[in-house]
Write an enzyme that holds these catalytic residues in place. Structure first.
Site, PDB file in Angstrom:
ATOM      1  N   ARG A 136      -0.600  10.170   1.438  1.00 51.19           N
ATOM      2  CA  ARG A 136       0.300   9.205   2.074  1.00 51.19           C
ATOM      3  C   ARG A 136       1.748   9.684   2.131  1.00 51.19           C
ATOM      4  O   ARG A 136       2.666   8.884   2.315  1.00 51.19           O
ATOM      5  CB  ARG A 136       0.236   7.842   1.361  1.00 51.19           C
ATOM      6  CG  ARG A 136      -1.110   7.145   1.433  1.00 51.19           C
ATOM      7  CD  ARG A 136      -1.538   6.820   2.852  1.00 51.19           C
ATOM      8  NE  ARG A 136      -2.838   6.196   2.854  1.00 51.19           N
ATOM      9  CZ  ARG A 136      -4.006   6.842   2.891  1.00 51.19           C
ATOM     10  NH1 ARG A 136      -4.014   8.171   2.948  1.00 51.19           N
ATOM     11  NH2 ARG A 136      -5.155   6.189   2.867  1.00 51.19           N
ATOM     12  N   SER A 166      -2.567  -2.289   4.156  1.00 53.98           N
ATOM     13  CA  SER A 166      -2.531  -2.076   2.703  1.00 53.98           C
ATOM     14  C   SER A 166      -1.079  -2.032   2.236  1.00 53.98           C
ATOM     15  O   SER A 166      -0.313  -1.171   2.662  1.00 53.98           O
ATOM     16  CB  SER A 166      -3.234  -0.770   2.338  1.00 53.98           C
ATOM     17  OG  SER A 166      -4.594  -0.806   2.710  1.00 53.98           O
ATOM     18  N   GLU A 222       3.333   0.802   0.099  1.00 51.49           N
ATOM     19  CA  GLU A 222       3.047   1.738   1.173  1.00 51.49           C
ATOM     20  C   GLU A 222       3.935   1.539   2.398  1.00 51.49           C
ATOM     21  O   GLU A 222       4.305   2.504   3.053  1.00 51.49           O
ATOM     22  CB  GLU A 222       1.565   1.631   1.581  1.00 51.49           C
ATOM     23  CG  GLU A 222       1.134   2.704   2.555  1.00 51.49           C
ATOM     24  CD  GLU A 222      -0.371   2.811   2.687  1.00 51.49           C
ATOM     25  OE1 GLU A 222      -0.824   3.082   3.810  1.00 51.49           O
ATOM     26  OE2 GLU A 222      -1.089   2.623   1.683  1.00 51.49           O
TER      27      GLU A 222
END
Length: 349
Positions: A166, A243, A341
């Site tokens: 990520r 998310s 995130e």
């Protein structure tokens, strides 16, 4: 400059969260020249700058953003086949999921498990977008970008992008330096679909024949829909940024301690050598949060605890309040700090 500059533009409608105040200045950039001109405008006016894509991974401050927001709308896709591979060049303003659909229709393997992810192509290298056993970094070969330091359009190789889970060059050590204009991927002609992720594998466990790319895409979109991770009009659970927390990556020693604290088998997935990835949703649920748990106008999705949802009229501070509560309880119980995130615009975190 040639581009039309708008003032005090509401940003909330341009995000999937539907939250946030206005941008002081706003420009729609349909071409590379407009992007460069817009950046020069911000530099001359000494304005902070933010580049907006699909708005699917973004939480905007209630006060908005006091600088210039450039929305990347550059379009165009090129296909170049050579033996067993096809090079796909996509402009940053193309929507990601429709591009995946086109790749699957052409029987090109490598992104089928990334189906259903909202947002634009330009955001895929920034976050190293991944899901269900695939990551963009596995197939990305280069990124065409504007380098704000060098005042030039350059090409970055996959290695130069410094991908990890990520993260990338674009959201870590060179954050705000590059503006993604185009991304090139290398996909496998007539390749087998990826079914290495347990949830995807489960969808086909009774099959006696291998699934097609199209069947895997359909299955992944179905899984995402059940978790409210697929944008569906009218579904209140979709007013989110997907998310909200990253799946933690820990050392083997930390994972052993986590198992001891949990007193149960904690989910584990492959990561880099010596590291273990575990499930943020599992930690959240075992810290005492149930699906649908709410604080005022913000709650956890009724389908999946990893998504924070704007139930209607929520402010950014409401989202942050619930996020902090989740982080605190998970850390107190398991000793792990969950990392958000989404990108925070105008918010100190």
């Amino acid at each position: 400059m040639k581009a039309l500059i708008h003032e005090n533009v509401a940003l909330a409608p341009l995000t999937t969260f539907g939250i946030g105040g206005p941008a002081r200045y706003f420009i729609d950039a349909a071409g590379e020249e407009t992007v460069v001109e817009s950046i020069q405008f911000a530099k001359e006016k000494n304005l902070p700058l933010f580049v907006l894509g699909g708005g699917s991974n973004l939480l905007v401050a209630d006060a908005g953003f006091p600088g210039l927001v450039i929305r990347i709308g550059i379009k165009g896709i090129e296909w170049h086949s050579d033996r067993d591979k096809t090079s796909v060049r996509s402009a940053a303003g193309e929507e990601w999921d429709p591009l995946v659909a086109l790749c699957v229709e052409r029987n090109l393997a490598g992104v089928e498990c990334l189906s259903g992810i909202p947002g634009s192509v330009g955001g895929t290298p920034v976050q190293n977008v991944g899901a269900y056993g695939q990551e963009v970094s596995e197939v990305l070969t280069s990124v065409r970008a504007y380098d704000r330091h060098a005042d030039a359009i350059i090409e970055l190789s996959r290695e130069q992008c410094r991908f990890s889970y990520r993260t990338s060059l674009f959201n870590t050590i060179a954050k705000d330096r590059y503006v993604v204009l185009q991304v090139r991927y290398s996909l496998t002609n007539h390749g087998a679909p990826s079914i290495r992720y347990p949830e995807v594998e489960h969808e086909f466990e009774t099959r006696t024949t291998p699934p097609t790319l199209a069947e895997v895409r359909t299955a992944v979109r179905g899984i995402r829909a059940r978790k409210a991770m697929l944008l569906i009009g009218g579904d209140p659970d979709c007013r989110s940024a997907g998310s909200f927390f990253k799946n933690p990556i820990v050392t083997e020693a930390q994972f052993t301690e986590l198992q001891t604290r949990a007193g149960a088998n904690v989910p584990r997935y492959p990561a880099s050598p010596g590291k273990v990835k575990t499930a943020a949703a599992w930690l959240i649920e075992h810290a005492g949060f149930a699906k649908g748990y709410s604080i005022g106008p913000v709650g956890l999705s009724t389908k999946h605890t990893l998504a924070l949802v704007n139930k209607g009229g929520a402010r950014a501070e409401d989202v942050l309040r619930l996020a902090r509560e989740v982080q605190t309880r998970v850390q107190d119980k398991f000793g792990i700090r969950l990392a958000p995130e989404p990108v925070f615009l105008g918010i100190d975190n």
